[in-house]
Enzyme design. Structure first.
Site, mmCIF file in Angstrom:
data_model
loop_
_atom_site.group_PDB
_atom_site.id
_atom_site.type_symbol
_atom_site.label_atom_id
_atom_site.label_comp_id
_atom_site.label_asym_id
_atom_site.label_seq_id
_atom_site.Cartn_x
_atom_site.Cartn_y
_atom_site.Cartn_z
ATOM 1 N N ASN A 96 77.018 84.035 -55.419
ATOM 2 C CA ASN A 96 77.979 83.702 -54.364
ATOM 3 C C ASN A 96 78.290 84.923 -53.504
ATOM 4 O O ASN A 96 78.418 84.835 -52.286
ATOM 5 C CB ASN A 96 79.245 83.149 -54.993
ATOM 6 C CG ASN A 96 80.090 82.361 -54.009
ATOM 7 O OD1 ASN A 96 79.600 81.447 -53.357
ATOM 8 N ND2 ASN A 96 81.355 82.735 -53.880
ATOM 9 N N HIS B 164 78.897 82.217 -49.342
ATOM 10 C CA HIS B 164 79.568 81.004 -49.829
ATOM 11 C C HIS B 164 78.731 79.749 -49.617
ATOM 12 O O HIS B 164 78.772 78.818 -50.414
ATOM 13 C CB HIS B 164 80.927 80.859 -49.130
ATOM 14 C CG HIS B 164 81.916 81.919 -49.500
ATOM 15 N ND1 HIS B 164 82.434 82.035 -50.761
ATOM 16 C CD2 HIS B 164 82.466 82.938 -48.777
ATOM 17 C CE1 HIS B 164 83.277 83.055 -50.817
ATOM 18 N NE2 HIS B 164 83.318 83.630 -49.617
ATOM 19 N N ASP C 74 83.190 77.484 -60.937
ATOM 20 C CA ASP C 74 81.915 77.192 -61.596
ATOM 21 C C ASP C 74 82.138 76.588 -62.976
ATOM 22 O O ASP C 74 81.281 76.690 -63.848
ATOM 23 C CB ASP C 74 81.070 78.469 -61.705
ATOM 24 C CG ASP C 74 81.798 79.597 -62.441
ATOM 25 O OD1 ASP C 74 82.982 79.395 -62.791
ATOM 26 O OD2 ASP C 74 81.200 80.652 -62.667
#
Length: 997
Positions: free
Chosen positions: A616, A621, A651
């Site tokens: 990420n 993003h 996550d």
């Protein structure tokens, strides 16, 4: 004059009498014609049966033709039998006659109108071409085919001419009479004076015809004269009777040998002997049709003139004809009575002479516009001077009549006395204005509102529908008027639910709290389905008698669709489409219920992605979002349909394996983790590897809460993550003590030591109006650990451990003391405001509440500079704390409620003036710039916050798109990197910035 009536044959169905009479008539006509044949030893010079059969067929339905044709055939056969003819000798001719009559009737039915077939010259010409020329020619050709082998060429020519002439002359003489004959004619003629005129004309015409045939040269030229005289003198049907009579007389005289029909000095073939007769009938028929058209037109003109004369003379209002110069040409009795002038004297005046001077200019101006053809008519109120000297008010309507060259002939003026109305003008004006306003208001309201409005009478038949109702129901008002409301308005509970069959008894309160699936649905006629809100109001008289009902249907399709989307958004993660935490907790409750009732065992798993943060942060993003979507799809493809998968946030995922023992669940979860570990994520031509760690616990005891089972799965997942990652661990009770995610890095003594040694730094983030970010309203306080060589230890883990060990009151006390006491003077010197978070657990401790009040008494900070940030549970679930919060606000401090958005129902129950700021849940901020549902939720929260007389706080707005979206919604305060980067309190106090209250 003849009257246009529906033909009698069209009204009645054929019964046995009609074919019988038809057969008898044709038999008699055929018998007469066959007598002529025997005397002349040739074909009949005038064959009448076909001419008679054509109008009979024309006036009857096609279904009735078969019995009529059979009757005609039998009539002809009977005539032949009486004459002693052999059947084989006349059968082909009879068949030919029937074919000709049928063909002619068919063509005439298509070419001529059923009502008055010969109503004009154009129709008569069509009749002439079809019946007199074409069909006899066809019949003659068919006849030639029958006798081609038994006659010479000369004989064939004579036979062809004789057959054609006999059919054509007979049809021209008899068929028009049959086509226009109306039932009751003979009864009418026998009882009227026209009978004498008809008989006299008939006698004169036949006498003159006989004399011309007997003694005059150019016989047929002279016969034409009395026939034309009869055509001009008599109505059409009576003229046709004269023509038929003349034809029959000539035929009888010719066959009897009394006269010889032979044109002067010209020898013509025997077959064309009746050609001159045909030629004299043509102009006579044409003249009769022309005179009929002339009489019809004259009758219409006379009727129109009479109507106008009567309408004018006996009108209840004044009417007059006025010349273009203004002279009165004609005035009716009502106008003369109104003005007091007699008609003859009025003709000596002009309208200008008796019009009030103030009204004359306007009248003349409108009159000139009428003459210039700028307007077609005009209306105005004006005053006339009566003969008595009084003034009368009239309503004048004027139109102009022009000649064929568009030159003005005269004006038609309609003059209505409105003097009585003018005497009460003030009252009438007020009433008129009031009624007009009410009518316009009602009209505009009903046509501009978005609701469908339908009214009925006492029998529940529709009397009114506004345009919205027409659009929604699919029925025009004109179509729906008078129809039962239940036939037009079909409303069900839900799209496929039961029909509301009694709208009169409908109670709106029963539908207010129904689910979206059971809400009312209007089924439009070819316009689809509409979610509606229904209100039914009775209409009653002053005596409280019911006279109908009014239905108001509000189209709430969009709002209910939004509710469905909000419902979906409330239970699903919008990024992945999986269930969210709230929905997952409901599924967990259902699983516990199955365990309690059916003694089923389930497996609960927590799954945490490994190395997700690195991807990420590295790829961005967008890559992280794409990875979460792909992983979600991967997991859904490898679980059972009965399993429940959810994304808890970030996550982290959770999975319920329903009716699944621990061993089976462990095997399934290990396969799923292996699939994730083997997954390769490709982003911008780069391959990234990711893994997963999972924890599993067994649900087999309904007495244990769902939160406890989730904590067990979380502990097992944390154990897997901190034992090498990419693994699956089942929960064991010792893990909670050794490897809990909350205690793996912090123990109670560690928390106490960190607080006592001040190994925490205070950070602050500005909260400012989005359009003026430098105008900071207050700074939000947060904690950051400052422990040397412990990079993995974060403030988030520290606070989780403090929550786990119920040590949040100690953390709150430390934070309040540091801000209000240790840094209080520095903050006061800077003139800034601060927002201090306080946990619910801390506020529930009486000792902390007492300490907080003591610190507020001793702090150098003004009370207006202090904001306490509390959870919504403090106000929603702990009523006893509301008194304490009210005391804090009474002292001048302000209250910020945190993380609002997940429990909107209870939030909406808060009374006004309870809090000062509402912080919207930060989880909505990440996707608000492209997620419409998050935008709608934030907008709703913003509106509800203002209902509480509070201001909204949103963030973090770390990107410009988020800030612009929040600005567009109207959020009051925003925090984030786009406003100001997070900084330490020490650094803030040591800069040159000063706050301004």
């Amino acid at each position: 004059m003849e009257k246009s009536k529906p033909t009698a044959f069209l009204v009645e169905k054929v019964n046995w009498k009609v074919p019988l009479l038809t057969g008898i008539a044709i038999c008699l006509l055929a018998l007469a014609c066959l007598n002529i044949v025997q005397k002349t030893a040739s074909l009949a010079g005038l064959w009448l049966p076909t001419a008679f059969l054509i109008p009979v067929l024309f006036h009857h339905r096609y279904l009735d033709w078969i019995p009529l044709l059979c009757a005609a055939a039998l009539g002809i056969a009977a005539a032949h039998s009486l004459m002693g003819s052999h059947i084989l000798g006349y059968l082909p001719y009879t068949l030919n006659n029937l074919i000709e009559a049928t063909l002619c009737a068919l063509l005439l039915r298509r070419a001529l109108p059923q009502q008055d077939p010969l109503s004009g010259l154009s129709h008569w010409v069509k009749f002439l071409v079809i019946a007199v020329i074409f069909c006899p020619l066809v019949s003659s050709v068919i006849m030639m085919m029958f006798i081609l082998h038994i006659h010479t060429s000369a004989q064939l020519q004579e036979r062809f001419a004789t057959w054609f002439m006999s059919e054509a002359v007979a049809i021209l003489a008899l068929t028009p009479l049959g086509l226009i004959y109306q039932r009751g004619y003979f009864t009418q003629i026998l009882t009227s004076r026209r009978l004498i005129e008809l008989l006299v004309t008939l006698i004169v015409t036949l006498t003159l015809g006989f004399m011309a045939l007997k003694w005059l040269p150019y016989t047929f030229a002279f016969i034409t004269i009395p026939l034309l005289w009869a055509a001009i003198r008599l109505p059409r049907i009576e003229a046709f009777i004269i023509f038929l009579s003349m034809t029959l007389m000539i035929a009888l005289l010719q066959t009897s040998g009394i006269i010889t029909v032979q044109p002067h000095a010209i020898q013509i073939p025997q077959g064309l002997i009746f050609l001159p007769l045909l030629l004299i009938l043509l102009p006579a028929n044409a003249m009769a049709m022309a005179m009929h058209a002339l009489r019809t037109e004259k009758s219409h003109i006379t009727q129109s003139e009479n109507r106008f004369r009567n309408a004018m003379e006996y009108s209840a209002i004044g009417m007059a004809l006025v010349s273009p110069q203004g002279k009165w040409l004609q005035a009716n009795k009502s106008l003369c009575k109104l003005l007091g002038y007699d008609a003859e004297y009025l003709k000596t005046l002009s309208f200008q002479d008796i019009t009030h001077p103030e009204d004359l200019g306007k009248d003349l101006a409108l009159l000139q516009q009428l003459l210039d053809d700028d307007i077609q008519s005009y209306n105005m109120e004006k005053r006339y001077l009566c003969r008595s000297g009084e003034m009368v008010w009239v309503l004048l309507a004027v139109s102009l009549v022009r000649d064929e060259n568009q030159n003005p002939l005269y004006f038609i003026s309609q003059i209505e006395d409105i003097t009585e109305l003018k005497h009460t003008e003030i009252t009438n004006k007020r009433l008129s204005e009031a009624l007009h306003e009410e009518k316009e208001l009602l009209h505009i309201t009903l046509n501009s509102i978005n609701e469908a409005v339908i009214s009925t009478d006492r029998d529940l038949n529709i009397t009114f529908m506004n345009p919205v109702a027409e659009k929604m129901t699919g029925w025009k008002e004109a179509q729906a008027q008078g129809q039962p409301v239940g036939r037009i308005v079909h409303i069900t509970k839900g799209p496929d639910g039961p029909l509301l069959d009694n709208l009169q008894q409908f109670d709106i309160r029963e539908n207010l709290h129904s689910s979206v699936e059971q809400s009312l649905v209007l089924h439009g006629h070819s316009t689809g389905l509409f979610d509606v809100q229904l209100a039914v109001s009775p209409l009653r008289t002053l005596k409280d008698e019911p006279i109908g009902i009014v239905l108001v249907l509000q189209d709430v399709s969009k709002s209910r669709e939004l509710m469905r989307k909000l419902s979906y958004s409330a239970s699903h993660d919008l990024l992945t489409g999986l269930a969210n935490r709230g929905s997952f907790e409901k599924s967990l409750k259902k699983a516990l219920s199955l365990t309690a009732v059916q003694h089923q065992a389930h497996s609960l798993a927590f799954i945490d992605l490994d190395r997700f943060k690195a991807i990420n942060d590295t790829a961005g993003h967008a890559a992280g979002d794409a990875l979460l979507r792909q992983i979600s799809t991967l997991m859904q493809d490898h679980i059972r349909n009965s399993d429940r998968l959810a994304r808890l946030g970030g996550d982290e995922f959770a999975l319920i394996l329903l009716d699944c023992p621990l061993d089976q669940g462990l095997n399934s979860l290990q396969q799923l983790v292996n699939k994730i570990n083997a997954f390769q994520f490709v982003w911008e031509d780069q391959i990234y590897r990711i893994g997963a760690s999972a924890g599993l616990t067994l649900i087999n005891n309904a007495n244990i809460s769902g939160s406890e089972y989730m904590a067990q799965a979380d502990v097992a997942c944390y154990t897997a993550k901190h034992n090498g990652r990419g693994r699956v661990f089942t929960y064991e009770s010792r893990q909670k003590l050794q490897l809990s995610s909350h205690t793996a890095l912090f123990r109670p003594e560690d928390i106490t030591r960190i607080l006592s040694e001040n190994q925490i730094t205070l950070h602050c983030r500005a909260a400012s109006p989005p359009k003026t970010p430098l105008s900071v309203c207050f700074y939000q306080m947060s904690l950051q650990l400052a422990i040397p060589n412990q990079m993995a230890q974060t403030a988030e883990l520290f606070l989780q451990a403090a929550h786990f060990y119920d040590m949040m009151p100690q953390v709150d006390h430390w934070l309040l003391h540091r801000v209000l006491t240790d840094y209080g003077q520095g903050i006061a010197n800077k003139g800034i405001c601060v927002a201090i978070p306080v946990s619910t657990e801390g506020l529930l401790q009486p000792t902390l509440r007492a300490d907080l009040l003591g610190m507020l008494d001793e702090t150098p900070l003004p009370m207006s500079s202090i904001n306490l940030m509390i959870d919504d549970a403090v106000l929603l679930k702990h009523p006893d704390l509301r008194v304490f919060i009210a005391e804090i606000r009474r002292r001048g401090c302000k209250i910020v409620v945190q993380n609002i958005g997940k429990n909107m129902v209870e939030f909406n129950q808060l009374p006004a003036d309870t809090v000062d700021y509402v912080q919207i849940d930060p989880s909505f901020m990440a996707q608000i710039h492209y997620n419409q549902m998050h935008e709608v939720l934030v907008t709703i929260l913003h509106g509800n916050t203002h209902r509480l007389n509070a201001q909204t706080l949103a963030g973090p707005a770390d990107i410009t798109e988020t800030l612009e979206k929040l600005t567009g919604i109207g959020i009051d305060l925003v925090g984030g990197d786009t406003i100001a980067p997070e900084t330490s309190l020490e650094k803030l106090l040591n800069t040159g910035y000063f706050g301004i209250h």
